[in-house]
Design an enzyme around this catalytic site. Sequence first.
Site, PDB file in Angstrom:
ATOM      1  CE  LYS A  53      14.591 -47.548  39.893  1.00 29.05           C
ATOM      2  NZ  LYS A  53      15.498 -47.884  40.978  1.00 29.05           N
ATOM      3  CD  GLN A  97      14.759 -49.218  44.290  1.00 27.22           C
ATOM      4  OE1 GLN A  97      14.969 -49.449  43.110  1.00 27.22           O
ATOM      5  NE2 GLN A  97      14.709 -47.986  44.758  1.00 27.22           N
ATOM      6  CG  ASP A 120      21.507 -49.156  40.272  1.00 29.79           C
ATOM      7  OD1 ASP A 120      20.976 -48.177  39.721  1.00 29.79           O
ATOM      8  OD2 ASP A 120      20.982 -49.781  41.218  1.00 29.79           O
TER       9      ASP A 120
HETATM   10  N1  GUN Z   1      17.254 -46.049  45.513  1.00 28.89           N
HETATM   11  C1  GUN Z   1      17.126 -44.720  45.237  1.00 28.89           C
HETATM   12  N2  GUN Z   1      17.701 -44.441  44.042  1.00 28.89           N
HETATM   13  C2  GUN Z   1      18.180 -45.599  43.555  1.00 28.89           C
HETATM   14  C3  GUN Z   1      18.881 -45.947  42.354  1.00 28.89           C
HETATM   15  O1  GUN Z   1      19.189 -45.131  41.485  1.00 28.89           O
HETATM   16  N3  GUN Z   1      19.196 -47.268  42.231  1.00 28.89           N
HETATM   17  C4  GUN Z   1      18.907 -48.173  43.184  1.00 28.89           C
HETATM   18  N4  GUN Z   1      19.286 -49.419  42.969  1.00 28.89           N
HETATM   19  N5  GUN Z   1      18.264 -47.889  44.304  1.00 28.89           N
HETATM   20  C5  GUN Z   1      17.903 -46.600  44.481  1.00 28.89           C
END
Ligand code: GUN
Length: 292
Positions: A53, A97, A120
């Site tokens: 990311k 996350q 998100d």
């Molecule tokens: N863990 C797996 N996919 C995601 C996501 O799209 N966002 C977040 N925050 N955690 C994740």
Amino acid sequence: MTGIIMDGKALAEEVKARVRIEVNKLIKSGIKPTLATILVGDDPASVSYVRAKHKNCEDVGINSQNYQLPKESNENDVLKLIERLNNKKDVNGILVQLPLPSHIDSYKVIERINPIKDVDGLHPENLGKIFHKKADLIPCTPKGIMALIEKYGITVKGRNVVIVNRSNLVGKPLYHLLLNNDATVTICHTKTRNIVDHMRNADILITAVGHRPEFVVTSDMVKEGAVVIDVGMNRIEGKLCGDVDFNSVIEKASYITPVPGGVGPMTVAMLLENTLIATNLQIKGVSTYKSY
Ligand code: GUN
């Protein structure tokens, strides 16, 4: 029939190019869009997702900061950090996350994020707005899937869509985005009876299971001419693969996403787009991006 491969990597690059142009305009006007990520613990998969990311942020000129907390941190430690980031003018997006360690209630954590910084799209206010077709910040994977479907000119109106996943991150928001676009949507999960009957009835089949070899989508489970979207993440002998037996299913599908190179890159591209949207919401109060 041999299906057309839906190239998520190429579309993600197109999205990133558009985001980069908008980010440059903001930078010229003195605003540096900034994403803050919070990672609790050091789960290797989560560490690598967060790293990807940040690398993608850098690609488009978005500034990023990582806040890594030890895995024994308590809920209050995370809530205090979120409060601090909510109040920081120079932080436009906050991403926690997931999954969080089991002693931390992820609902309480997500609910604490200022909805306007919730890149998100998981805050209850942002999820609720999807009901009303008014969401500015939509969860990244469902939004990336909608963008892919749109890019390839696939009609969802009136078609049977089956989603094998009921999570807040994927299945539930995706259900509503598709319903908003007049699809007939079925969600399947671990307790669904005769799941293969549902899958065979799908004009569009979307799976996000990630339990190979227990769950593999083979061509006998797919309707002739179906659109097959694979959100599965599995590692087999160190190699990333999806839920779908790609080589056989492509012979029956009209469209199919590969893994890697399908939905995965779209998820990250949508995070960048959401960070841009969040920044614009904070400075202009509006988003010029479409809601699904
Ligand atoms: N863990 C797996 N996919 C995601 C996501 O799209 N966002 C977040 N925050 N955690 C994740």
